[in-house]
Write a protein that holds these residues in place. Sequence first.
Motif, short mmCIF file in Angstrom:
data_model
loop_
_atom_site.label_atom_id
_atom_site.label_comp_id
_atom_site.label_asym_id
_atom_site.label_seq_id
_atom_site.Cartn_x
_atom_site.Cartn_y
_atom_site.Cartn_z
N LEU A 145 10.99 2.44 3.61
CA LEU A 145 9.81 1.64 3.32
C LEU A 145 9.69 1.45 1.81
O LEU A 145 10.09 2.32 1.04
CB LEU A 145 8.54 2.34 3.84
CG LEU A 145 8.49 2.62 5.34
CD1 LEU A 145 7.25 3.41 5.69
CD2 LEU A 145 8.51 1.31 6.11
N LEU A 179 1.05 2.89 4.75
CA LEU A 179 1.37 3.29 6.13
C LEU A 179 0.22 4.03 6.81
O LEU A 179 -0.24 3.66 7.89
CB LEU A 179 2.62 4.18 6.10
CG LEU A 179 3.15 4.63 7.44
CD1 LEU A 179 4.04 3.55 8.03
CD2 LEU A 179 3.93 5.93 7.32
N TRP A 224 -2.11 2.51 9.92
CA TRP A 224 -1.87 3.07 11.25
C TRP A 224 -2.88 4.14 11.63
O TRP A 224 -3.14 4.34 12.82
CB TRP A 224 -0.45 3.63 11.36
CG TRP A 224 0.57 2.56 11.39
CD1 TRP A 224 1.21 2.01 10.31
CD2 TRP A 224 1.06 1.85 12.52
NE1 TRP A 224 2.05 1.02 10.71
CE2 TRP A 224 1.99 0.90 12.06
CE3 TRP A 224 0.81 1.94 13.90
CZ2 TRP A 224 2.67 0.04 12.92
CZ3 TRP A 224 1.50 1.08 14.75
CH2 TRP A 224 2.41 0.14 14.25
N LEU A 225 -3.41 4.88 10.65
CA LEU A 225 -4.34 5.96 11.00
C LEU A 225 -5.78 5.59 10.70
O LEU A 225 -6.67 5.84 11.50
CB LEU A 225 -3.97 7.25 10.25
CG LEU A 225 -2.63 7.84 10.64
CD1 LEU A 225 -2.22 8.91 9.67
CD2 LEU A 225 -2.71 8.40 12.06
N ARG A 242 0.55 8.20 -2.36
CA ARG A 242 0.57 8.13 -0.90
C ARG A 242 -0.42 9.12 -0.31
O ARG A 242 -1.15 8.79 0.63
CB ARG A 242 1.99 8.44 -0.40
CG ARG A 242 2.11 8.44 1.10
CD ARG A 242 3.53 8.69 1.54
NE ARG A 242 3.96 10.05 1.26
CZ ARG A 242 5.16 10.54 1.58
NH1 ARG A 242 6.03 9.75 2.18
NH2 ARG A 242 5.49 11.78 1.31
N MET A 297 -5.02 8.50 1.47
CA MET A 297 -5.73 8.97 2.66
C MET A 297 -7.06 9.61 2.29
O MET A 297 -7.74 10.16 3.15
CB MET A 297 -4.86 9.98 3.43
CG MET A 297 -3.50 9.45 3.81
SD MET A 297 -3.61 7.97 4.82
CE MET A 297 -4.03 8.70 6.39
#
Lengths: 256, 448
Positions: free
Chosen positions: A108, A116, A120-121, A165, A169
Amino acid sequence: MTLQNHLATAPVPPARAIEISGLNKWYGAHHVLRDISLNVAETEIMVVCGPSGSGKSTLIRCLNHLEEYQEGHISVFGNALQRDSQSERFIHQTMGMVFQNFNLFPHLSVLQNCTLGLTWLRKKSEREARDIAMSLLDRVGIADLAHRFPGQISGGQQQRVAISRSLAMDPKIMLFDEPTSALDPEMVKEVLDVMVNLAKTGMTMVCVTHEMQFARQVADRVVFMQDGEIVEVGPPEQVLLNPQWDRTREFLDHIL
Amino acid sequence: MNNDAGLKQFVAKPARVPPHNDQSLVRRIHSRCFNTPGNSVLTIAVIILAWYIIRSALDWAVFDAMWNADTRRECLNISPNGACWAGVISWFNGLIYGRYPADQQWRVDLGFILAVMWLFPLMSKKIAYRNFILVSWIGLYPFFGAYLFLGGEFGAEVGIIHALFTSLAAGFFILLYANWLLAALNQPDLCERVRPLVAWLFPRGIQVICLLVVWGALSLPVALILSQMALEPVAIERWGGLFLTLIIATFAITMSIPIGVVLALGRQSKLPVIHWMSLLTIELVRAVPLITVLFMAVTLLPIFLPSDMELDKLSQVLFAVCIFSGAYMAENIRGGLQAIPRGQYEAAQSLGLGYSMTMLLIVLPQALRLMIPNIMTSFISILKDTTLVSIIGLFDIMLMARNIANDKDWIGLHTEPIAMISILFFIICYSMSQYSLNLEKRLKADRS
């Protein structure tokens, strides 16, 4: 803060992010963590150091359940952690982790690595995820590399992507597992700068690292581990400049 | 930084182009082939040998060959030492279509062209729902193709559900091309166009409902048109030739990946039942020759199935070939899975991706990419292995070729049909391997 090196009586600020009590772990018959008890306060920066094989990486890998442990309790923001999917989800929502070998997803792009989890989450729209990721990449100074692939950028840049990354989150606690050990000396500083800036934002951080300069600069407390035990814990000026134990002094003499 | 300490300033030397050796062709040949007496002898020997082989092959296949004749006898009378291509040419239609009725063969051509066209929009990066193209090709096209090849009354011969999927497939195909055209013209796609209407009617899930609305709206007229026409029914027994070979091979190739992934993940599973079931399937199937699997599928499968459920021979063969190729693919994929470092799983876990997302988004894309050469080798061997189905009496290209020798006009004509099949297979397999090399190069190019 009174200078004491015994844990049970060490004073801790009231809001506790992580509480570890009586943690024991074995690899087969090998006793790698021995009766670890430790508290991390909210917004505290804790640096864990010690010779290799002393269990410091294992300790923080136990915190976010990358490793199983046989005895003891860990609670995060007052939630006692169990081995169930609910606990697991809570841990991964609360804690971000940065690895020694970056562990970026090589198939990626830098940007996709950061978006990501968001798409997705967290179910963010593509545009929203992109904006969040770009602002984080900008913060660590590599927004212009967003469309490169991990194999095309330097180690220091990869580690900064890894930090972005995790930050994407929106974790409450960041765990760093020797984030600069795999880097060329010239690249260590760019990663440490990012970490120092992160520390200033009030993030709770647990860092396993040999960068004593970093510890002195930002750490609230330094933990010294040896053979799976915590030998000494206290503010950096105490542990680093005026250690109470011979083993700590010996270690510091080696690396400083 | 500070130049005041009397340090010398470092300036890099300018880069030079590498020295290139401009050897002429003659010198290069001389230095490689005739540099020692031994090498010279070897080179001359190889040239002479090659000359003999190539000349006699060309004599047989081209210079002495018969292209126009009505019977094998005629060929032999005129040129006894040449190939009798006339037989292959007169049977060529049979080699390609088997015993499919000649006036209906356009359906096979159309089906094949549509199958290829279905994948063309993949070339466009801008098209919406790009990820669905492959999925729809695997999930929807078979219904459409089966209806086209089988024919019969729409909805009666093949069943209502089949008819429904056929219409959906056709609708999706139109949607795909409409969106591709709009994307090429830089216009908003069809789904974007109905968005205001849908957003007004439904508060949630707008994206999905938009797609469904457009898709349904396109499928409905197709269903109406198709229900008004009836294609002449063609029984499966009449399918054959390269057409049947390609159906079996394509089916086995596309199914081998999902079956292989499931078996490989099952084999790695910590749950004992799943682990042992997968292991057993893989080892059992791999330890048995394909011919026996085919025979067992034809003879044993009907016994295991409930008696009122009758499968035609093609379905039994497809089942056998899928299991067989899936088991082999499972081992390929397991090799790829093992090459993925632990750190990748840990990073995915610490982000909070669960098992299925870790596998689908992180591990499998990397594992499959690593395994492209092995996977392509498997694909090619699947394609070639499908010629074995002729043994259980499916009229694939191999059995059609053997049939030529039984034709009273071409009795005993064995070599030429086999040579023809070799050429056809070589063309297909070589283009597959070239494609995989190209794919590898492309994937490597942008991510070093």
